[in-house]
Design a protein around this motif. Sequence first.
Motif, PDB file in Angstrom:
ATOM      1  N   GLY A  25     -11.049   4.434  -0.982  1.00  0.00           N
ATOM      2  CA  GLY A  25     -10.849   2.794  -0.829  1.00  0.00           C
ATOM      3  C   GLY A  25      -9.539   2.313  -1.174  1.00  0.00           C
ATOM      4  N   GLU A  61      -7.350   1.252   0.585  1.00  0.00           N
ATOM      5  CA  GLU A  61      -6.496   0.226   1.644  1.00  0.00           C
ATOM      6  C   GLU A  61      -7.230   0.234   2.792  1.00  0.00           C
ATOM      7  OE1 GLU A  61      -3.242   2.262   4.436  1.00  0.00           O
ATOM      8  OE2 GLU A  61      -2.550   3.253   1.920  1.00  0.00           O
ATOM      9  N   GLN A  62      -7.572  -0.567   3.645  1.00  0.00           N
ATOM     10  CA  GLN A  62      -8.878  -0.429   4.376  1.00  0.00           C
ATOM     11  C   GLN A  62      -7.584  -0.264   6.456  1.00  0.00           C
ATOM     12  OE1 GLN A  62      -9.331  -5.012   4.617  1.00  0.00           O
ATOM     13  NE2 GLN A  62     -10.926  -5.236   2.892  1.00  0.00           N
ATOM     14  N   LYS A 111      -6.177 -10.332   4.053  1.00  0.00           N
ATOM     15  CA  LYS A 111      -7.432  -9.970   4.574  1.00  0.00           C
ATOM     16  C   LYS A 111      -7.738  -9.006   3.248  1.00  0.00           C
ATOM     17  CE  LYS A 111      -8.498  -9.116   9.231  1.00  0.00           C
ATOM     18  NZ  LYS A 111      -8.982  -7.854  10.101  1.00  0.00           N
ATOM     19  N   ASP A 112      -6.391  -8.707   2.135  1.00  0.00           N
ATOM     20  CA  ASP A 112      -6.306  -7.811   1.438  1.00  0.00           C
ATOM     21  C   ASP A 112      -6.783  -8.957  -0.494  1.00  0.00           C
ATOM     22  OD1 ASP A 112      -6.112  -5.706  -0.699  1.00  0.00           O
ATOM     23  OD2 ASP A 112      -3.721  -5.615   0.007  1.00  0.00           O
ATOM     24  N   LEU A 161      -7.282   6.218   2.436  1.00  0.00           N
ATOM     25  CA  LEU A 161      -8.231   5.121   3.044  1.00  0.00           C
ATOM     26  C   LEU A 161      -9.368   6.152   2.531  1.00  0.00           C
ATOM     27  CD1 LEU A 161      -7.308   5.460   7.037  1.00  0.00           C
ATOM     28  CD2 LEU A 161      -7.447   3.394   5.478  1.00  0.00           C
ATOM     29  N   HIS A 210      -6.188  -0.056   9.196  1.00  0.00           N
ATOM     30  CA  HIS A 210      -5.341  -1.124  10.054  1.00  0.00           C
ATOM     31  C   HIS A 210      -4.752  -0.087  11.608  1.00  0.00           C
ATOM     32  CE1 HIS A 210      -3.808  -4.391  12.505  1.00  0.00           C
ATOM     33  NE2 HIS A 210      -4.596  -5.061  11.450  1.00  0.00           N
ATOM     34  N   SER A 253       0.425  -1.458  -0.126  1.00  0.00           N
ATOM     35  CA  SER A 253       0.020   0.194  -0.094  1.00  0.00           C
ATOM     36  C   SER A 253       0.452   1.062  -0.109  1.00  0.00           C
ATOM     37  CB  SER A 253      -0.752   0.090   1.412  1.00  0.00           C
ATOM     38  OG  SER A 253       0.152   0.165   2.784  1.00  0.00           O
ATOM     39  N   SER A 258      -2.972  -7.498   7.944  1.00  0.00           N
ATOM     40  CA  SER A 258      -4.255  -7.141   7.162  1.00  0.00           C
ATOM     41  C   SER A 258      -3.955  -7.554   5.745  1.00  0.00           C
ATOM     42  CB  SER A 258      -3.999  -5.561   6.603  1.00  0.00           C
ATOM     43  OG  SER A 258      -2.624  -5.044   6.178  1.00  0.00           O
TER      44      SER A 258
END
Length: 375
Positions: free
Chosen positions: A312, A314-315, A168-169, A309, A317, A113, A165
Amino acid sequence: MAWTNYQLFLAALMLTTGSINTLAAKWADMFSAKGCKDTPEHKFSHPFVQAVGMFLGELCCLATFYMLLCHDRRRVEPTMNAGQSFNPLLFLPPALCDMTATCIMYVALNMTSASSFQMLRGAVIIFTGLLSVAFLGRRLVVSQWAGILITILGLVVVGLADFLSGHKDDTHKLSEVLTGDLLIIMAQVIAAVQMVLEEKFVYKHDVHPLKAVGTEGFFGFIILSLLLIPFYFIPVGSFSNNPRNVLEDTLDAFCQIGKNPMIILALLGNTVSIAFFNFAGISVTKEISATTRMVLDSLRTVVIWVVSLALGWEQFHGLQVLGFIVLLVGAALYNDLHSHLLSRIPSCAHLVRKDDAPAAERARLLDEGKVEEQS
């Protein structure tokens, strides 16, 4: 003391262009388009082409230097210090380091990321500190050693966040994320060598920073542009994401740009932003302080993370937040930010340790350069 409007402009310019630089590079990586001969649509994965664009931006700093110099010489009393004359080949070694580190980082940016990319670049503090002790004879104070140790801890936290992460990526596999993180840290070793060489040459020969950046950009642009030719024929198998599985398929890059013009917008953003970022960074150091430059450089990590973020990319954390805070503390200690803040408080000013070692070291390097020039 309140900042002037010009100083505020420089700070905003550095923060903005520094953030755009990383975001534009990541944005280019996210585009997909068909390649040459109507090959199937695929990601724009051309790190070496992107690196050439970055060096073009650095090369623009050389043009900026000569324009400023010409403008200054038209004044009745010129004030700009053009520095001593020097052999431009002195900057070939740091340019090669810059080229190698940049290419590795752009490869890594395809795997991880944008925020982790920016945070892990903080590892350069560790290697710069150690190499400056070994090759510049510098003595690090306790706070700098503490900054290095805390930075190592911050890198572990960021790496752990990427590890957790990564499961879940959907965009990157866990193995790709971890490989990308390791490549970024590896690149910082080379970047640290570059910084140590730059510091020695810049102060020893009293080179203007814009001229130094531009000279490196010239070497990097010419050498890497020529290397794109053999890279086109070097097979690397699954390591590469281009259709021909070669080290760099430049023709495929141009074909993708032709079929998706938005890619050129991202590449131009990378090129233009690096030129303005270098100019703004040097100007902030001159007009405000090197400490302010460090703070702004750390703040752009926050900007990159927030924008990623919001888009969108990456998520969220929580460990990344902790990792950033730890890295920021490490950078602050290494760059003596705590002393700078204490000196602003009258009741605490006596606690600040006076350390003239860096200034003495720079004076020594400058004297060496003058002696060499006279001989």
